[in-house]
Design an enzyme around this catalytic site. Sequence first.
Site, PDB file in Angstrom:
ATOM      1  N   ARG A 134      91.950  54.752  76.975  1.00  0.00           N
ATOM      2  CA  ARG A 134      91.767  54.649  75.507  1.00  0.00           C
ATOM      3  C   ARG A 134      91.406  55.988  74.866  1.00  0.00           C
ATOM      4  O   ARG A 134      90.781  56.039  73.806  1.00  0.00           O
ATOM      5  CB  ARG A 134      90.690  53.622  75.153  1.00  0.00           C
ATOM      6  CG  ARG A 134      91.053  52.223  75.563  1.00  0.00           C
ATOM      7  CD  ARG A 134      90.396  51.205  74.664  1.00  0.00           C
ATOM      8  NE  ARG A 134      90.735  49.873  75.092  1.00  0.00           N
ATOM      9  CZ  ARG A 134      89.965  49.118  75.877  1.00  0.00           C
ATOM     10  NH1 ARG A 134      88.801  49.576  76.292  1.00  0.00           N
ATOM     11  NH2 ARG A 134      90.348  47.921  76.207  1.00  0.00           N
ATOM     12  N   LYS A 156     100.042  65.933  66.531  1.00  0.00           N
ATOM     13  CA  LYS A 156     101.160  64.979  66.631  1.00  0.00           C
ATOM     14  C   LYS A 156     101.619  64.932  68.085  1.00  0.00           C
ATOM     15  O   LYS A 156     101.904  65.967  68.684  1.00  0.00           O
ATOM     16  CB  LYS A 156     102.323  65.415  65.738  1.00  0.00           C
ATOM     17  CG  LYS A 156     102.105  65.110  64.270  1.00  0.00           C
ATOM     18  CD  LYS A 156     103.375  65.377  63.480  1.00  0.00           C
ATOM     19  CE  LYS A 156     103.172  65.106  62.006  1.00  0.00           C
ATOM     20  NZ  LYS A 156     104.357  65.489  61.204  1.00  0.00           N
ATOM     21  N   GLU A 198     110.559  78.415  63.271  1.00  0.00           N
ATOM     22  CA  GLU A 198     109.352  77.748  62.746  1.00  0.00           C
ATOM     23  C   GLU A 198     108.384  78.782  62.167  1.00  0.00           C
ATOM     24  O   GLU A 198     107.628  78.476  61.248  1.00  0.00           O
ATOM     25  CB  GLU A 198     108.666  76.915  63.834  1.00  0.00           C
ATOM     26  CG  GLU A 198     109.514  75.786  64.410  1.00  0.00           C
ATOM     27  CD  GLU A 198     109.545  74.492  63.557  1.00  0.00           C
ATOM     28  OE1 GLU A 198     108.903  74.470  62.486  1.00  0.00           O
ATOM     29  OE2 GLU A 198     110.226  73.541  63.954  1.00  0.00           O
ATOM     30  N   LYS A 239      99.233  76.537  59.611  1.00  0.00           N
ATOM     31  CA  LYS A 239      99.279  75.159  60.102  1.00  0.00           C
ATOM     32  C   LYS A 239      97.886  74.549  60.104  1.00  0.00           C
ATOM     33  O   LYS A 239      97.693  73.388  59.711  1.00  0.00           O
ATOM     34  CB  LYS A 239      99.906  75.097  61.499  1.00  0.00           C
ATOM     35  CG  LYS A 239      99.931  73.665  62.011  1.00  0.00           C
ATOM     36  CD  LYS A 239     101.197  73.242  62.653  1.00  0.00           C
ATOM     37  CE  LYS A 239     101.218  71.721  62.831  1.00  0.00           C
ATOM     38  NZ  LYS A 239     102.283  71.242  63.658  1.00  0.00           N
ATOM     39  N   GLU A 249      99.310  63.345  57.379  1.00  0.00           N
ATOM     40  CA  GLU A 249     100.530  63.489  56.585  1.00  0.00           C
ATOM     41  C   GLU A 249     100.667  62.430  55.492  1.00  0.00           C
ATOM     42  O   GLU A 249     101.688  61.761  55.370  1.00  0.00           O
ATOM     43  CB  GLU A 249     101.762  63.472  57.499  1.00  0.00           C
ATOM     44  CG  GLU A 249     102.967  64.108  56.824  1.00  0.00           C
ATOM     45  CD  GLU A 249     104.147  64.295  57.774  1.00  0.00           C
ATOM     46  OE1 GLU A 249     103.988  64.944  58.816  1.00  0.00           O
ATOM     47  OE2 GLU A 249     105.224  63.792  57.438  1.00  0.00           O
ATOM     48  N   ARG A 253     100.861  67.790  54.191  1.00  0.00           N
ATOM     49  CA  ARG A 253     101.379  68.120  55.534  1.00  0.00           C
ATOM     50  C   ARG A 253     102.889  67.974  55.593  1.00  0.00           C
ATOM     51  O   ARG A 253     103.551  68.631  56.402  1.00  0.00           O
ATOM     52  CB  ARG A 253     100.692  67.255  56.609  1.00  0.00           C
ATOM     53  CG  ARG A 253     101.146  67.608  58.011  1.00  0.00           C
ATOM     54  CD  ARG A 253     100.237  67.090  59.100  1.00  0.00           C
ATOM     55  NE  ARG A 253     100.752  67.452  60.406  1.00  0.00           N
ATOM     56  CZ  ARG A 253     100.106  67.323  61.552  1.00  0.00           C
ATOM     57  NH1 ARG A 253      98.876  66.830  61.545  1.00  0.00           N
ATOM     58  NH2 ARG A 253     100.654  67.687  62.694  1.00  0.00           N
ATOM     59  N   ASN A 257     107.542  69.881  57.085  1.00  0.00           N
ATOM     60  CA  ASN A 257     108.863  69.349  57.445  1.00  0.00           C
ATOM     61  C   ASN A 257     109.987  70.074  56.698  1.00  0.00           C
ATOM     62  O   ASN A 257     111.127  69.588  56.687  1.00  0.00           O
ATOM     63  CB  ASN A 257     108.933  67.847  57.135  1.00  0.00           C
ATOM     64  CG  ASN A 257     107.930  67.065  57.946  1.00  0.00           C
ATOM     65  OD1 ASN A 257     107.581  67.467  59.051  1.00  0.00           O
ATOM     66  ND2 ASN A 257     107.438  65.955  57.396  1.00  0.00           N
ATOM     67  N   HIS A 260     113.497  70.073  57.912  1.00  0.00           N
ATOM     68  CA  HIS A 260     113.535  69.145  59.041  1.00  0.00           C
ATOM     69  C   HIS A 260     114.352  67.874  58.768  1.00  0.00           C
ATOM     70  O   HIS A 260     114.880  67.284  59.701  1.00  0.00           O
ATOM     71  CB  HIS A 260     112.118  68.776  59.487  1.00  0.00           C
ATOM     72  CG  HIS A 260     111.458  69.857  60.298  1.00  0.00           C
ATOM     73  ND1 HIS A 260     111.276  71.145  59.827  1.00  0.00           N
ATOM     74  CD2 HIS A 260     110.944  69.858  61.561  1.00  0.00           C
ATOM     75  CE1 HIS A 260     110.680  71.872  60.759  1.00  0.00           C
ATOM     76  NE2 HIS A 260     110.461  71.120  61.812  1.00  0.00           N
ATOM     77  N   HIS A 264     116.882  67.242  61.469  1.00  0.00           N
ATOM     78  CA  HIS A 264     116.844  66.077  62.359  1.00  0.00           C
ATOM     79  C   HIS A 264     118.176  65.344  62.364  1.00  0.00           C
ATOM     80  O   HIS A 264     118.617  64.829  63.400  1.00  0.00           O
ATOM     81  CB  HIS A 264     115.729  65.119  61.933  1.00  0.00           C
ATOM     82  CG  HIS A 264     114.360  65.585  62.370  1.00  0.00           C
ATOM     83  ND1 HIS A 264     113.200  65.106  61.812  1.00  0.00           N
ATOM     84  CD2 HIS A 264     113.975  66.481  63.303  1.00  0.00           C
ATOM     85  CE1 HIS A 264     112.168  65.690  62.395  1.00  0.00           C
ATOM     86  NE2 HIS A 264     112.606  66.526  63.297  1.00  0.00           N
ATOM     87  N   HIS A 278     116.141  72.172  68.708  1.00  0.00           N
ATOM     88  CA  HIS A 278     115.383  71.835  67.497  1.00  0.00           C
ATOM     89  C   HIS A 278     115.255  73.017  66.518  1.00  0.00           C
ATOM     90  O   HIS A 278     115.540  72.882  65.323  1.00  0.00           O
ATOM     91  CB  HIS A 278     114.005  71.306  67.891  1.00  0.00           C
ATOM     92  CG  HIS A 278     113.130  70.984  66.727  1.00  0.00           C
ATOM     93  ND1 HIS A 278     113.373  69.934  65.874  1.00  0.00           N
ATOM     94  CD2 HIS A 278     112.024  71.615  66.240  1.00  0.00           C
ATOM     95  CE1 HIS A 278     112.457  69.899  64.925  1.00  0.00           C
ATOM     96  NE2 HIS A 278     111.621  70.914  65.121  1.00  0.00           N
TER      97      HIS A 278
HETATM   98  N1  GLY Z   1     105.613  69.804  62.911  1.00  0.00           N
HETATM   99  C1  GLY Z   1     105.160  69.259  61.689  1.00  0.00           C
HETATM  100  C2  GLY Z   1     103.746  68.782  61.724  1.00  0.00           C
HETATM  101  O1  GLY Z   1     103.049  69.001  62.685  1.00  0.00           O
HETATM  102  O2  GLY Z   1     103.314  68.151  60.793  1.00  0.00           O
END
Ligand code: GLY
Length: 381
Positions: A134, A156, A198, A239, A249, A253, A257, A260, A264, A278
């Site tokens: 957990r 993430k 990036e 970041k 997000e 945040r 993207n 992206h 994507h 990517h």
């Molecule tokens: N790679 C985008 C984020 O971490 O929100």
Amino acid sequence: MTTAPAMASRPQGPATVRVELGERSYDIIIGRGVIEGAGEEIARRLPGARLAVVTDQTVADRHLKHLTQNLTAAGIDFVTIVVPPGESSKSFPVLEQVLDQVLAARIERRDAILAFGGGVVGDLAGFASGVALRGMHLIQVPTTLLAQVDSSVGGKTGINTQRGKNLVGVFQQPDLVLADAGILDSLPPRTFNAGYAEVVKYGLIGDAGFYDWLEGNWRAIAAGWPEREHAIEVSCRAKAATVAADERESGARALLNFGHTFGHALEAATGYSDRLVHGEAVAIGMVLAHEFSVRLGLAPAADTARLVAHLREVGLPTRIAAIPGGVGRDAEGLVALMAQDKKVSRGKLTFILTRGIGEAFIAPDIQADDVTVFMKDHMAG
Ligand code: GLY
């Protein structure tokens, strides 16, 4: 904001960037050779913790001994879990194998999983640390530029399923990130460039001064110290600030993207294959976001031309036509993939658009039809 003088005035040695998240705050330590101090840092922050080091075969062959010798020297007990390299390891079967090995090693909740690799290992091992027992500690030691400036920071984690990328996962902040810029010396240029896309993204989103600096210094960043460390530090600061303001997000945040949603769709259309990695998809996606913003009368065309020139110089793709083997879909097909990636609401999509370099913003009301017409023109051009 001009970022170059900050580099000139910073003393040599590692830089520390703090991600401020209350009691879950953590440090990102950036510098050439920081891996040499990994054992000591970990022992200081998590005294007595055992580690499950998760890595892939490629990183294990190149760097694992270096890390494990250091852990042993610091008196840390660990087990090593090696997964196959590549995106296919972000899957339920590989997650299950990792969890089984963690449990078999009797790793406890006060212990940690150490993710030693690129984005795939970070996402997989990070997810495992979020659900094993957990939730246990996580240390990220990213070994690609992309992982150092993006995926290892911000919490993430996740795996892919038949229904798409990163659709199953948890937010799981690490306790520490160690970004050794020297380890990037051995990256193939294509992998390095994919991460560089990036880095460019942070300039395009909100720091025109950094973007200017990148245009003049990208060769030095590829070559090494001190420009590379500086680029990683500025990226991580951007970041960290974004994540601190909006961890899950629900707002700002989403700016991360940028490029992206387009990217994507291109990745999905090429089957997440080596034809388009990517960072390359993000490079094309960022150009598309600029072009589309120009089309909507929001941004100057000169900024798109500047971005295209820079990405080309670096060796990154800038157009869909540049993807080897093509995308096998028309504009409608690509927009349908975009709609799957970011939910559509009554025919409207959310995009990150721009008013020019350094001025990205969230545009929640974009008509899918407008995107389709734009994509048709791009693909015909
Ligand atoms: N790679 C985008 C984020 O971490 O929100």
